[in-house]
Design a protein around this motif. Sequence first.
Motif, PDB file in Angstrom:
ATOM      1  N   ASP A   1       1.011  -7.130  -7.187  1.00 43.15           N
ATOM      2  CA  ASP A   1       0.383  -6.776  -8.463  1.00 43.15           C
ATOM      3  C   ASP A   1      -0.377  -5.457  -8.342  1.00 43.15           C
ATOM      4  OD1 ASP A   1       1.366  -9.075  -9.566  1.00 43.15           O
ATOM      5  OD2 ASP A   1      -0.501 -10.205  -9.336  1.00 43.15           O
ATOM      6  N   GLY A   2      -1.100  -5.281  -7.224  1.00 43.30           N
ATOM      7  CA  GLY A   2      -1.856  -4.038  -7.031  1.00 43.30           C
ATOM      8  C   GLY A   2      -0.941  -2.835  -6.916  1.00 43.30           C
ATOM      9  N   ALA A   3       0.158  -2.988  -6.158  1.00 42.46           N
ATOM     10  CA  ALA A   3       1.112  -1.886  -6.015  1.00 42.46           C
ATOM     11  C   ALA A   3       1.740  -1.541  -7.361  1.00 42.46           C
ATOM     12  CB  ALA A   3       2.193  -2.267  -5.008  1.00 42.46           C
TER      13      ALA A   3
ATOM     14  N   GLY B   1       0.811  -1.218   0.000  1.00 38.69           N
ATOM     15  CA  GLY B   1       0.000   0.000   0.000  1.00 38.69           C
ATOM     16  C   GLY B   1       0.838   1.259   0.000  1.00 38.69           C
ATOM     17  N   HIS B   2       1.920   1.256   0.788  1.00 39.08           N
ATOM     18  CA  HIS B   2       2.783   2.439   0.830  1.00 39.08           C
ATOM     19  C   HIS B   2       3.624   2.569  -0.429  1.00 39.08           C
ATOM     20  CE1 HIS B   2       2.141   2.313   5.342  1.00 39.08           C
ATOM     21  NE2 HIS B   2       1.806   3.534   5.002  1.00 39.08           N
ATOM     22  N   LEU B   3       3.941   1.425  -1.056  1.00 38.96           N
ATOM     23  CA  LEU B   3       4.684   1.485  -2.319  1.00 38.96           C
ATOM     24  C   LEU B   3       3.879   2.225  -3.375  1.00 38.96           C
ATOM     25  CD1 LEU B   3       7.082   0.711  -4.108  1.00 38.96           C
ATOM     26  CD2 LEU B   3       5.976  -1.504  -4.513  1.00 38.96           C
ATOM     27  N   ALA B   4       2.594   1.949  -3.434  1.00 44.71           N
ATOM     28  CA  ALA B   4       1.745   2.600  -4.434  1.00 44.71           C
ATOM     29  C   ALA B   4       1.635   4.100  -4.207  1.00 44.71           C
ATOM     30  CB  ALA B   4       0.350   1.978  -4.416  1.00 44.71           C
ATOM     31  N   ALA B   5       1.938   4.572  -2.970  1.00 45.48           N
ATOM     32  CA  ALA B   5       1.755   5.984  -2.632  1.00 45.48           C
ATOM     33  C   ALA B   5       3.058   6.751  -2.428  1.00 45.48           C
ATOM     34  CB  ALA B   5       0.915   6.100  -1.355  1.00 45.48           C
ATOM     35  N   CYS B   6       4.231   6.092  -2.579  1.00 41.46           N
ATOM     36  CA  CYS B   6       5.484   6.769  -2.230  1.00 41.46           C
ATOM     37  C   CYS B   6       5.783   7.914  -3.198  1.00 41.46           C
ATOM     38  CB  CYS B   6       6.639   5.784  -2.177  1.00 41.46           C
ATOM     39  SG  CYS B   6       6.957   4.903  -3.688  1.00 41.46           S
TER      40      CYS B   6
END
Length: 346
Positions: free
Chosen positions: A285-287, A260-265
Amino acid sequence: MSRHDASDLAQRLGRQAEAVCRHYLSSGRREGRYWLVGDARNTPGRSMYVRLKDSPKGPAGKWTDAATGEHGDLLDVIRESCGLIDFKDVAEEARAFLSMPPPEPEPRQHHRESPAPHGSPVAARRLFGMSQPIIGSLVQAYLRERGITDLRGTGNLRFHPRCYYRPDERSPTEVWPAMIAAVTDLDGKITGAHRTWLDPRRRDKAPIDTPRRAMGDLLGNAVRFGIGGEVMAAGEGIETVLSLRQVLPDMPMLAALSAGHLAACQFPDTLRRLYIVRDNDLAGDGARDGLIERANAAGIEAIVISPELGDFNEDLRTLGIDALRTEARLQLAPQDVARFMMLAST
């Protein structure tokens, strides 16, 4: 603290210059009248030299980094190597090293400083500041067990020999050694910390319910290795990213600590090509998809790097570094192979 007090602390540290260097710059070594190390953040290398004895060229404790032109005294070394922000914390650390009593409170001070709120960025900075360099520590042994031996650029990882762990509010507090990672923003300010509690007997994660926990402001921030530029890589776990750095030691990378944090970094404005270091699971996959969308919207080329097994640390441990090097070479842009790839030793 007055300028006179700071000067006095610097002089006291200078009289124990070699002991200071051995403690805070443990990646270096003594050569003649100097201590040589990579930089004030305790990176391995030889470009920074600290004078160990008073000489006509200057007092003991003064240092110069030949690579950058930076210079300073041992208070600066404590600040940089411990990741401290406020000079008050630097002075406190120096006094503790020198076994000096705390300063007398100022006359108008009628109450003690309140403790940092549990889990806050302030608490995270204090935890990181109280920790030690990882060279020669259990953290280095733990990483070596996971195939991670090249520790260049890992000054934001530290070792805490007695880090508190509490399973839940109803359970007593335990104490375990831990790897402490500084979570930083784009300006390098510590906003949080990540703890990995360790078992000293097995050189593995401690046998507790949640051996990994993060604290502080995490969203958008990350554990960063190297200074972000035009090209960088981003992954979830610290060990996953460090595994890839074994064959790409000069590529800036970050560990976002979760999918989750990877997708927002957040990424620097200079970024032009992003390698997404994927884990082989649905969360990965989602990230990946979220990060590709964000990168493309910002005009950043996104390239996904996938492991053969579950993640790149599993690849490193199971398949070996040569297989990992081949994997990476096949997935990098050709110009980045030439720029960042660490060739196999012959």
